[in-house]
Motif scaffolding. Sequence first.
Motif, PDB file in Angstrom:
ATOM      1  N   ALA A 120       0.839  -1.198   0.000  1.00 52.60           N
ATOM      2  CA  ALA A 120       0.000   0.000   0.000  1.00 52.60           C
ATOM      3  C   ALA A 120       0.880   1.257   0.000  1.00 52.60           C
ATOM      4  N   LEU A 121       0.393   2.272  -0.675  1.00 53.89           N
ATOM      5  CA  LEU A 121       1.151   3.513  -0.820  1.00 53.89           C
ATOM      6  C   LEU A 121       0.730   4.576   0.191  1.00 53.89           C
ATOM      7  N   ASP A 122       0.109   4.168   1.270  1.00 52.35           N
ATOM      8  CA  ASP A 122      -0.299   5.110   2.305  1.00 52.35           C
ATOM      9  C   ASP A 122       0.919   5.857   2.840  1.00 52.35           C
ATOM     10  N   GLY A 123       0.845   7.170   2.866  1.00 51.47           N
ATOM     11  CA  GLY A 123       1.936   7.974   3.397  1.00 51.47           C
ATOM     12  C   GLY A 123       3.100   8.181   2.448  1.00 51.47           C
ATOM     13  N   VAL A 124       3.002   7.647   1.225  1.00 49.96           N
ATOM     14  CA  VAL A 124       4.072   7.788   0.240  1.00 49.96           C
ATOM     15  C   VAL A 124       3.827   9.029  -0.611  1.00 49.96           C
ATOM     16  N   GLY A 125       4.839   9.870  -0.743  1.00 48.84           N
ATOM     17  CA  GLY A 125       4.708  11.068  -1.563  1.00 48.84           C
ATOM     18  C   GLY A 125       5.252  10.902  -2.968  1.00 48.84           C
ATOM     19  N   HIS A 126       6.321  10.105  -3.107  1.00 49.13           N
ATOM     20  CA  HIS A 126       6.968   9.898  -4.406  1.00 49.13           C
ATOM     21  C   HIS A 126       7.263   8.417  -4.590  1.00 49.13           C
ATOM     22  N   LEU A 127       7.080   7.932  -5.807  1.00 47.32           N
ATOM     23  CA  LEU A 127       7.451   6.567  -6.176  1.00 47.32           C
ATOM     24  C   LEU A 127       8.516   6.644  -7.257  1.00 47.32           C
ATOM     25  N   LEU A 128       9.695   6.103  -6.961  1.00 48.73           N
ATOM     26  CA  LEU A 128      10.815   6.123  -7.904  1.00 48.73           C
ATOM     27  C   LEU A 128      10.915   4.766  -8.595  1.00 48.73           C
ATOM     28  N   LEU A 129      11.012   4.803  -9.922  1.00 45.77           N
ATOM     29  CA  LEU A 129      11.063   3.597 -10.739  1.00 45.77           C
ATOM     30  C   LEU A 129      12.251   3.656 -11.693  1.00 45.77           C
ATOM     31  N   GLN A 130      12.617   2.487 -12.240  1.00 44.14           N
ATOM     32  CA  GLN A 130      13.647   2.371 -13.269  1.00 44.14           C
ATOM     33  C   GLN A 130      13.168   1.326 -14.266  1.00 44.14           C
ATOM     34  N   LEU A 131      13.990   1.016 -15.255  1.00 52.17           N
ATOM     35  CA  LEU A 131      13.582   0.046 -16.279  1.00 52.17           C
ATOM     36  C   LEU A 131      14.393  -1.251 -16.206  1.00 52.17           C
ATOM     37  N   GLU A 132      14.830  -1.633 -15.008  1.00 55.30           N
ATOM     38  CA  GLU A 132      15.547  -2.904 -14.843  1.00 55.30           C
ATOM     39  C   GLU A 132      14.640  -4.001 -14.290  1.00 55.30           C
ATOM     40  N   THR A 133      13.343  -3.739 -14.217  1.00 61.24           N
ATOM     41  CA  THR A 133      12.368  -4.720 -13.762  1.00 61.24           C
ATOM     42  C   THR A 133      11.311  -4.884 -14.849  1.00 61.24           C
ATOM     43  N   PRO A 134      10.433  -5.883 -14.762  1.00 62.90           N
ATOM     44  CA  PRO A 134       9.484  -6.136 -15.858  1.00 62.90           C
ATOM     45  C   PRO A 134       8.584  -4.935 -16.143  1.00 62.90           C
ATOM     46  N   VAL A 150       0.248   9.941  -5.895  1.00 64.37           N
ATOM     47  CA  VAL A 150       1.686   9.864  -5.625  1.00 64.37           C
ATOM     48  C   VAL A 150       2.450  10.314  -6.869  1.00 64.37           C
ATOM     49  N   VAL A 151       3.464  11.133  -6.679  1.00 63.95           N
ATOM     50  CA  VAL A 151       4.300  11.596  -7.792  1.00 63.95           C
ATOM     51  C   VAL A 151       5.200  10.449  -8.248  1.00 63.95           C
ATOM     52  N   VAL A 152       5.226  10.171  -9.546  1.00 65.36           N
ATOM     53  CA  VAL A 152       6.049   9.110 -10.121  1.00 65.36           C
ATOM     54  C   VAL A 152       7.280   9.721 -10.781  1.00 65.36           C
ATOM     55  N   VAL A 153       8.457   9.195 -10.428  1.00 71.27           N
ATOM     56  CA  VAL A 153       9.709   9.628 -11.040  1.00 71.27           C
ATOM     57  C   VAL A 153      10.356   8.402 -11.673  1.00 71.27           C
ATOM     58  N   LEU A 154      10.577   8.448 -12.978  1.00 73.14           N
ATOM     59  CA  LEU A 154      11.131   7.315 -13.708  1.00 73.14           C
ATOM     60  C   LEU A 154      12.520   7.623 -14.231  1.00 73.14           C
ATOM     61  N   ASN A 155      13.489   6.790 -13.868  1.00 76.96           N
ATOM     62  CA  ASN A 155      14.802   6.810 -14.507  1.00 76.96           C
ATOM     63  C   ASN A 155      14.709   5.824 -15.674  1.00 76.96           C
ATOM     64  N   ALA A 156      14.599   6.349 -16.890  1.00 80.38           N
ATOM     65  CA  ALA A 156      14.342   5.503 -18.060  1.00 80.38           C
ATOM     66  C   ALA A 156      15.626   4.847 -18.547  1.00 80.38           C
ATOM     67  N   ALA A 157      16.215   4.043 -17.698  1.00 77.38           N
ATOM     68  CA  ALA A 157      17.444   3.331 -18.026  1.00 77.38           C
ATOM     69  C   ALA A 157      17.412   1.985 -17.314  1.00 77.38           C
ATOM     70  N   PRO A 158      17.971   0.958 -17.961  1.00 79.71           N
ATOM     71  CA  PRO A 158      18.540   0.981 -19.311  1.00 79.71           C
ATOM     72  C   PRO A 158      17.452   1.238 -20.353  1.00 79.71           C
ATOM     73  N   ALA A 159      17.872   1.700 -21.518  1.00 80.34           N
ATOM     74  CA  ALA A 159      16.927   2.169 -22.518  1.00 80.34           C
ATOM     75  C   ALA A 159      16.008   1.049 -22.984  1.00 80.34           C
ATOM     76  N   ARG A 160      14.730   1.243 -22.746  1.00 78.42           N
ATOM     77  CA  ARG A 160      13.686   0.337 -23.233  1.00 78.42           C
ATOM     78  C   ARG A 160      12.492   1.207 -23.557  1.00 78.42           C
ATOM     79  N   ALA A 161      11.857   0.973 -24.684  1.00 77.23           N
ATOM     80  CA  ALA A 161      10.680   1.758 -25.022  1.00 77.23           C
ATOM     81  C   ALA A 161       9.564   1.457 -24.043  1.00 77.23           C
TER      82      ALA A 161
END
Length: 204
Positions: A120-134, A150-161
Amino acid sequence: MIAGSANLDFVVRASHVPAPGETVLGRELSTFPGGKGANQAIACARAGGAATRMLLALGDDAYAAPIEASLRDAGVELQLIRCPDHATGTAFICVSDDGENAITVAPGANAALRADDLSALDGVGHLLLQLETPLPAIEAWARRARAAGVVVVLNAAPARAPPPHAPRPLRRRVGQSAGGGRRHNSKVLMNKPPRSRESALAIH
């Protein structure tokens, strides 16, 4: 909250990065806890100001221990998925004397993360993601976060469309460091090579 990858990095230094088919005699070999997600989590925890949690998956092997220890030592609260049927993720990195590098990642347990693994994202302000998972899991996490405000921040690496129907948060891109890696990411994200290093920087 960080959801994503954790790897053990195997780093060898050499005079130059080998070309295809070439064998290069390297020098010292070092191992470091890494992975784009784990690196984000440690940076956030060290910055202070907010509690940091991370969803990650590790194998039941010796490679998992230094990763888990480094995260806990940094003050990261772990939502750990243990995957006895998968090896812990690893990255094999050759670093040349002029600072270039070549990286091959074996995702291992990172590839076992699923959409419903995120708590659950209760109390979460930002969710940070990358592209090394499915990608289906990343897309589902981004949708859940957006629905929860919740604000989503994506590091789009490694490069995958991104998936064709990915929500807008998944298309917010945070570029890699300047140089070959960024130019390669630009080629994938734009479906064509950038004309110059400047144009590669411009899309981020």
